[in-house]
Every structure is written in structure tokens, then in C-alpha cells.
Write an enzyme that holds these catalytic residues in place. Structure first.
Site, PDB file in Angstrom:
ATOM      1  N   SER A 279       0.636  -1.112  -0.076  1.00 30.80           N
ATOM      2  CA  SER A 279      -0.168  -0.196   0.149  1.00 30.80           C
ATOM      3  C   SER A 279       0.826   1.237   0.107  1.00 30.80           C
ATOM      4  O   SER A 279       2.055   0.921   0.112  1.00 30.80           O
ATOM      5  CB  SER A 279      -1.031   0.044   1.224  1.00 30.80           C
ATOM      6  N   LYS A 280       0.146   2.331  -0.285  1.00 29.53           N
ATOM      7  CA  LYS A 280       1.020   3.574  -0.352  1.00 29.53           C
ATOM      8  C   LYS A 280       1.465   3.940   1.135  1.00 29.53           C
ATOM      9  O   LYS A 280       2.641   4.420   1.068  1.00 29.53           O
ATOM     10  CB  LYS A 280      -0.163   4.606  -0.353  1.00 29.53           C
ATOM     11  N   ARG A 281       0.853   3.396   2.179  1.00 32.39           N
ATOM     12  CA  ARG A 281       1.298   3.477   3.610  1.00 32.39           C
ATOM     13  C   ARG A 281       2.726   2.773   3.646  1.00 32.39           C
ATOM     14  O   ARG A 281       3.671   3.472   4.519  1.00 32.39           O
ATOM     15  CB  ARG A 281       0.356   3.248   4.664  1.00 32.39           C
TER      16      ARG A 281
ATOM     17  N   GLY B 225       5.039   2.362   1.549  1.00 29.32           N
ATOM     18  CA  GLY B 225       6.148   3.183   0.846  1.00 29.32           C
ATOM     19  C   GLY B 225       6.304   4.197   1.900  1.00 29.32           C
ATOM     20  O   GLY B 225       7.539   4.495   2.177  1.00 29.32           O
TER      21      GLY B 225
END
Ligand code: GLU
Length: 513
Positions: A265-267, A269
Site C-alpha cells: 500500500s501507499k502507507r 512506501g
């Protein structure tokens, strides 16, 4: 005659493009190019609540940066437009009405409060979140339970309503997936999905089937997260009488977190310090920017190459592929069923390999822009490409070029004297004084003459050239890095070379002979 290959990427314009989305595009694109087919981009913006301004332009710009330009899209046009579902709104309802006539769908007039009441009423330990399905539909306010005249009256009065698919009680729906083979679903486990919403817009489920049909899509490749929706889509293809034209499906495996547990997920990253989006995305609501591969300093060729190998391989050890090579080698049958674990170190390795094999002339604009940001104008610098060739093996991300080239343009701002001092002595001091005299007289300032004269002078002073190279390097670049010292001296020229040597000599203890 078999159908012309036409594939599509059908994103909802809700924000930045996750690298998994770009990989879906890539597999579509490779397949289309290999088969001489068309690649279509369709914007699925029927969920007005999730629409984000700027997201569509961002998606198209991202595909351009990656070199994955669609043949048909809202930006490029094409014979099957419009390519935004919101602009096709009027097309969908007749198909939903047709399904009602055939007994495969029904009107539902339940208010949000009534739906909430149903969930409360049917909630149990074994069924914590009851759905609108075979167990509940007959207790609700819909055209299955109300008399026909009342339904007509409600419709005539403009009563808000949705249209739902009537899922069969107990049927097995089968589909063939290019990656997973035969898959079957029990209809009893699927709820009566909404097809047309109260605002008159179709839902994704109806729109995706109608558009894949009208746009003559031959193959539908999408993320694995859409697999649970597949039985609804297969039934719609069948009920609408288009079963024989149904696209061939492939549900692509997830891209997993580096530890292999769950979807990347973006998180993740943000937490682990690497980009998950393709390009920088600024949320228009919060103003918050999420970093992308482009701005982190990845070459699009490397980004695409890395994505291709997430879940696919060519069946041999080859890892570096150009787009043309990928088009030749790609096959859906070599896409793995299991999720592909993301590895940022490997992503950087791809970029490093691509920087090494990209000609200096192609890297030049990137390097010039980065230097410009540091206030260095290299536009007229004739030797910039020579410099790039000298240092590119040392660069993993494009911004690494700044530290690796800045000393060609400016005197080093800091000198690592501490690395020279411990071994500094009178002999070395003398050597550099003589070197300055010798090089002042050098009228053929080339790597060859500089190397020879340096070595001869060292020999004459009974010094090992190796022990003198490190001080010279630190004098020229400021630290223990950079390409060959004589290459650097040759490029920066006589004046800068001698000035930098003198500048450092003056700061070192200079014992008198
Ligand atoms: N609109 C869907 C998405 O956002 C498309 C899924 C599909 O390709 O069917 O991914």
C-alpha cells in the site's frame, strides 16, 4: 475469424496511480502490441462521490511518462467513444430495463433507513453483516414483493430507486482465467448487486460489462481484487445475450509488501521510505503530495522493466528487457498465480542497470535539469556527455548525478583534509609543488600526458603513485569519490586543477625542505 485483440485499462479517477495499476497497464499494453491489437483507456467515473479532480489527467500523464500510450482514450479519442463512463450515462439504463423484463433484475425502493433496519434485523452471530440477497430480498420493498401497479406508481411518481441484479439461488458460474485456469463460483454466496444507482448512474458492474461489449474488448486483464466480482460480470454477459463475445479473463496477482504479508500500500512506501505511486500525486483536497518513481529519479525504462518482472518471467535468467524485448517475450501463461513480493533494492538495481546502459545523450537532459536546480548551468558545457559517461556507473538514482558531477563545474565546497593529513609528509608536499610547476608547462592537457607526467615525477621522487592519487583526488573533488583523477583534471582544465591543488596545499602543514 478470431476477434481483433482489443484490451483496456479501466481506472476510476480517484487519485495517484499505484505501481500495481501501472503493471496492469503494462501487461495490457504488451499483449496488445504483441498481438497487433488495440489498447484502450476507459475512465470509470460513475461513482461521483469518489471522483477526484486532476486524477484523469494524472493517469494519462503517467502512462505517457511510462511510454504506455493508449490507442484510444479521452485524450486521444477513437471510434468507440466517449471514453468516460459519466459521458455514456444514457447508454446503460436500457440494458438494465432489458434485464428487468427478462426477470434477471428488479427495482428496489428501499430507503437508506430501511436498508439499515434490514441489517439490524437479520444480523446474527453466523451472519454479522447481512446483505441484500436471496435471504433478505423478499422482506424488502422491491418489484419482487410489491404489486405491479404499485411499482408503476412509484416509478411514475419519480420515487428514488435502484435496479438490482437477481442472483440465481444456487447455480455454479464458471469462467476460464488465463492465469488461474477454470474457476467456479456459487451464486448463493453473492449478493444482489446494484446495477443502476439512485442518481441514475450505472454501477461499475453494469458499466464494465456494457462497455467491454460496446468497445469490443477481446481480453480483460485486471487486478486479482476483482475476482469476487467476476461471477456477476459473467452472468451479465450471459443475460444480456453476449456470452459468446465475453472477453478472455486474466486476474493479475497482487503486488505484496516486502515482507510478503498483504498487499503493498501507499502507507508501506511511506513507512519504509520508497515510492508506491508512479509519479508525484498531490491530493487536491489535502494538498498533500505522495512521492512517485519519476521524481525519485527512476528512468521510465527501468520502472517498466522492474514492473514486468513483478509476477512474470521469460522462463530464463534474463532480467533486463527493453519495451521491444518485453513485447516479444511476454506471455500471460508465464504470469504466476501467487502474489509478487515487492523489493525496493531490486527496483533500484534495475535503475542502476538502465542508467549504465542509457547513452549519455539521453541522460543529458535529466542531468542538466538536476544541475540547474542546484544553480549550475551546464547547457553549453561541451563535455557534459563525457562527464556523464565517466560517472554513470556510480549512479543508482538520477539525483546521484549531482554529487557525482558538481565538482566538474565548481570548486569543492568541503575538503576532506582529515583523510590526507595522517600520511602527509615533506616528500609529498615537495611532490605536489613540483607537480604544479610541471603541469604549468604542460601544453598538451590530456589524460595521457597528465598520467605520464604524474607517474614520472613520482618515480623521480621515489614515491608510489598510489599514495599520491588519494591526496590529488581529494584536492580535485573534495572527498574519496569520483571517476579517474586524470579524467577529472583533463576535463576541468589546467587553471582549475592547479588552483585546487594550491588551495589544499595551503591548508596542509608544509614542512620546509
Ligand atoms: N474501474 C475498475 C478499477 O478501478 C476496473 C476494473 C476492471 O478492469 O474491470 O480498477
Amino acid at each position: 475469424m478470431s476477434k481483433k485483440v482489443r484490451v483496456r485499462f479501466a481506472p476510476s479517477p480517484t487519485g495517484g496511480l499505484h505501481l500495481g495499476g501501472v503493471r496492469t497497464v503494462l501487461f495490457n499494453y504488451l499483449f496488445a502490441r504483441q498481438q497487433g491489437g488495440d489498447f484502450i483507456l476507459r475512465i470509470e467515473d460513475t461513482d461521483q462521490g469518489r471522483f477526484v479532480p486532476g486524477a484523469e489527467a494524472y493517469i494519462l500523464d503517467t502512462l505517457e511518462w511510462c511510454g504506455l500510450v493508449p490507442d484510444e482514450s479521452p485524450r486521444h479519442g477513437g471510434p468507440f467513444g466517449p471514453y468516460r463512463q459519466s459521458e455514456r450515462k444514457a447508454m446503460y439504463r436500457p440494458y438494465a430495463e432489458q434485464l428487468i423484463e427478462q426477470g434477471h433484475a428488479y427495482y428496489a425502493f428501499d430507503t437508506p433507513q430501511e436498508l439499515e433496519k434490514m441489517r439490524e434485523q437479520f444480523k446474527s452471530d453466523t451472519n454479522p453483516s447481512p446483505q441484500y440477497d436471496r435471504a433478505t430480498r423478499l422482506s424488502m420493498k422491491n418489484s419482487l414483493t410489491l404489486p405491479a401497479e404499485e411499482v408503476q406508481q412509484l416509478l411514475a411518481a419519480g420515487t428514488p430507486h435502484v435496479i438490482r441484479i437477481l442472483m440465481p439461488e444456487s447455480e455454479t458460474v464458471q469462467l476460464t482465467d488465463m492465469i488461474r485456469g477454470e474457476i467456479s463460483f456459487e451464486t448463493s454466496t453473492v449478493d444482489d448487486k446494484v446495477l443502476i444507482k439512485a442518481d441514475g448512474m450505472p454501477t461499475y458492474h453494469l458499466a464494465v460489462v456494457v462497455d467491454d461489449h460496446l468497445m469490443q474488448i477481446s481480453h480483460a486483464f485486471r487486478g486479482e481484487e476483482w475476482l469476487p466480482s467476476a461471477p456477476v460480470h459473467v452472468l451479465l454477459w450471459k443475460y444480456l445475450g453476449w456470452e459468446n463475445e465475453m472477453p478472455v479473463w486474466a486476474h493479475l496477482p497482487l503486488i505484496l509488501k516486502p515482507d510478503g504479508h498483504g498487499k503493498l500500500s501507499k502507507r508501506d512506501g511511506e513507512r519504509l521510505g520508497f515510492p508506491v505511486f508512479a509519479m508525484n500525486w498531490t491530493d487536491p483536497g489535502t494538498g498533500e503530495t505522495t512521492r512517485g518513481y519519476k521524481e525519485t529519479g527512476f528512468l521510465p525504462e527501468a520502472f517498466v522493466n522492474m514492473l514486468a518482472l513483478l509476477g512474470w518471467n521469460a522462463g530464463n535468467d534474463q532480467e533486463i528487457f527493453s519495451m521491444e524485448e518485453l513485447i516479444q517475450a511476454f506471455s500471460m501463461s508465464r504470469v504466476h498465480k501467487g502474489g509478487a513480493r515487492f523489493d525496493y533494492e531490486k527496483a533500484k538495481w534495475f535503475n542502476h542497470e538502465w542508467i549504465k546502459q542509457t547513452p549519455a545523450a539521453s541522460l543529458r537532459p535529466h542531468v542538466a535539469t538536476l544541475l540547474q536546480e542546484k544553480g549550475i548551468n551546464s547547457a553549453k558545457e561541451q563535455s557534459l556527455e563525457t562527464i556523464i559517461d565517466l560517472v554513470k556507473d556510480r549512479c543508482t538514482l538520477l539525483p546521484d548525478f549531482v554529487a557525482q558531477t558538481v565538482f566538474f563545474f565548481e570548486n569543492p565546497s568541503e575538503i576532506d583534509l582529515a583523510s590526507i593529513q595522517p600520511k602527509w609528509n615533506e616528500q609529498k608536499n615537495m611532490f605536489f609543488i613540483e607537480l604544479i610547476r610541471n603541469w604549468e608547462l604542460n601544453n598538451d592537457w590530456t589524460v595521457a600526458t597528465l598520467t605520464t607526467s604524474f607517474q614520472e615525477l613520482a618515480a623521480a621522487n621515489h614515491l608510489k603513485p598510489g599514495e599520491l592519487m588519494l591526496p590529488l583526488r581529494i584536492m580535485l573533488v573534495g572527498g574519496k569519490f569520483g571517476p579517474g583523477v586524470f579524467d577529472i583534471a583533463a576535463i576541468i582544465g589546467k587553471e582549475a586543477t592547479l588552483q585546487r591543488i594550491q588551495h589544499v596545499l595551503a591548508q596542509l602543514p608544509h614542512p620546509h625542505p
